[in-house]
Design an enzyme around this catalytic site. Sequence first.
Site, PDB file in Angstrom:
ATOM      1  N   GLU A   1      43.450  73.472  20.367  1.00  0.00           N
ATOM      2  CA  GLU A   1      43.039  74.813  20.792  1.00  0.00           C
ATOM      3  C   GLU A   1      44.222  75.756  20.618  1.00  0.00           C
ATOM      4  O   GLU A   1      45.368  75.380  20.869  1.00  0.00           O
ATOM      5  CB  GLU A   1      42.577  74.845  22.243  1.00  0.00           C
TER       6      GLU A   1
ATOM      7  N   CYS B   1      38.220  77.261  25.064  1.00  0.00           N
ATOM      8  CA  CYS B   1      37.684  78.544  25.518  1.00  0.00           C
ATOM      9  C   CYS B   1      37.735  79.637  24.456  1.00  0.00           C
ATOM     10  O   CYS B   1      37.015  80.628  24.564  1.00  0.00           O
ATOM     11  CB  CYS B   1      38.431  78.998  26.770  1.00  0.00           C
TER      12      CYS B   1
ATOM     13  N   ASN C   1      31.041  75.339  24.331  1.00  0.00           N
ATOM     14  CA  ASN C   1      32.205  74.686  24.926  1.00  0.00           C
ATOM     15  C   ASN C   1      32.179  74.850  26.435  1.00  0.00           C
ATOM     16  O   ASN C   1      32.146  75.976  26.929  1.00  0.00           O
ATOM     17  CB  ASN C   1      33.497  75.311  24.394  1.00  0.00           C
ATOM     18  N   GLU C   2      32.181  73.736  27.160  1.00  0.00           N
ATOM     19  CA  GLU C   2      32.376  73.739  28.614  1.00  0.00           C
ATOM     20  C   GLU C   2      31.449  74.730  29.318  1.00  0.00           C
ATOM     21  O   GLU C   2      31.868  75.418  30.254  1.00  0.00           O
ATOM     22  CB  GLU C   2      33.848  74.065  28.909  1.00  0.00           C
TER      23      GLU C   2
END
Length: 679
Positions: A45, A239, A373-374
């Site tokens: 990331e 994120c 994502n998440e």
Amino acid sequence: MNFKLIACSMAFSATLSAQAQRVMDVDTKAMGAPVSPTMYGLFFEDINYAADGGLYAELVKNRSFEFPNPFTGWDISGKVTLKDDGPFDKNPHYVRLAPSGHSDKHTMIENHGFFGIGVKAGEEYRFSVWARVPDGGNAKLYVDLVDNATMSDDQKIGNAGLDVSGKDWKKYTVIIKPNKSFAKAHLRVWGDSKKTTDLEHVSLFPVKTYKGRENGLRQDLAQALEDVHPGVFRFPGGCIVEGTDLATRYQWKNTVGPVENRPLNENRWHYTFTYRYFPDYFQTYGLGFFEFFQLCEDIKCEPLPVLSVGLSCQFQNHKESDHVAMDELQPYIDDCLDLIEFANGPVDSKWGKVRADMGHPEPFNMKYIGIGNEQWDTPYFERLKPFVKAVREKYPNIKIVGTSGPDSEGDMFKKGWVAMKEQKADLVDEHFYRPEAWFLGTGDRTKWPNCGALRYDSYDRKGPKVFAGEYACHGAGKKWNHYETSLYEAAFMTGIERNADIVEMATYAPLFAHVEGWQWRPDMIWYDNTRMFKSVSYYVQQMFAMNKGTNVLKLTTADPADKKGKKRVPVAGQEGMDGLFASSVFDKEAGQVIIKVVNTSKQAQPVSINLTGMTGVRTAETLTLQHNGSMDDENTLDQPTKIKPVSGSVNCETTGKKEQTVLNDNVPAMSFRMYKVKK
């Protein structure tokens, strides 16, 4: 006769004998579940300056003058003006360097790089620029690498001249070889004293990049990734996939094609932490999806790209209007389908041609795609459905990775798993940054019902597989890299290995951090502008990834809670296990049994490992990760190999009772020891 000495000796022997009762049995003939080739991997990331200023080898910050403040990263002198009608439509800005009109006034631009520009004496650096002489004719540029704070008469530590000619934009390159190593150099470009010149995409790369590519990766950092021998590489986040808002989400189509025309994007980590704030943190997309796929090919692992599901970050955006409406999702769905075509499509397809034009006509053979994502709850579940439908219809062989949200347990976590089962996701991405007690399995079971190395033993084997996509042990009250938490990660990973029938892949996170630009820790690999070090967590991951084997072997011991001594259980740090964790695999290619034992107690633990089905073995190779200093210690830039695995061996013997080899050893306190036994 010294009866006192005899008594002490007998007491020690009794203690040793009691401790040696930790007998483990491994049936080497009974092959268990296959271990997925993707089991242990890497997660990238762009946080902590992981891309620009990190893995991406570009040394110039804001090379195309596209930051909101166009001169961020630059000092200017003389007659420098900003223009916005340049040759690249997505990066229209450039600078005009005009003669100052005075012989003792000089026109120049100077770049600071990312916390300085790191160079090494004798190495070659490729300076490149798109330039023109707007009035025609010829002009001369001078390019310097400088040490601003030197006490020498001349600040230059390397320089070169560059001839520019004509009204048309052209790319020019020149090699600079600095005469000294310096982590905080600046780059100066001097304008011609008599002719006006225009400059765009001012760039500086080491010639020695990973695999020698011009738009390449930093050699030492990329090599460290290869040396893990990962099975999977997840990218680009995290994120940043969502963005702080939809406008700043990561968009893969902006990251492919000519590097000069990839538009700037604001990094989601630009705003997040006011206590670790970096207002000049942006993404040039020089390290884009093509480069990620290429890296996966280079280090021989499966690519796992993750794309936006139409939700901006749910932590930061709470209104429905902050996200893409259900009836406006089609462009996001198209992004997924087009990415699969970019990775796998023929050269005569639209996106396959883009890949081919970038120099890779062969497909990348992507097998996985992550969608979202998440993210969690109904907004995610409802948006995911049309993505799944579209991918299944057009690309039925692609495995879809959904997510159970940001928590490792709780009602929303359970809801996520139910939804992923209903939508028939192939894998569910779980994230857990938890303290020591969680990883050791000693935490409050009402709060953390599935913690520790036994986490996956009770999972439903009929549903999707598990992807432990982001995890790290965050020390309670000390959230930084240190030996102790890395050891507990190893303990937890024995449970991942034992449950290879349900866990298909796992990736520690985050991967990279610049020592002057981090916002999140612990991290796997740290660096400054010229040096790097591998954390102890790196070595834990490497030990598992390079020794994952092909099949699980059942490893059990007597249950301390069973007074009759008949019940067999895994070695997973349960009460009475003396802090021991263990797992075992067989490697068909190497023809060997691999046993991993983690001792999390403060004293050495004698173990006896019975390998049934093996005879005639005299020695076993060992690899041991241990540290006799403070548990808070870690590797550093100045001591990069302070803590690292050490090779050795132990003796084995064949017993007469059965066809079995017995391995007796004393596992050091607070250590991770691995045994390799040839069958």
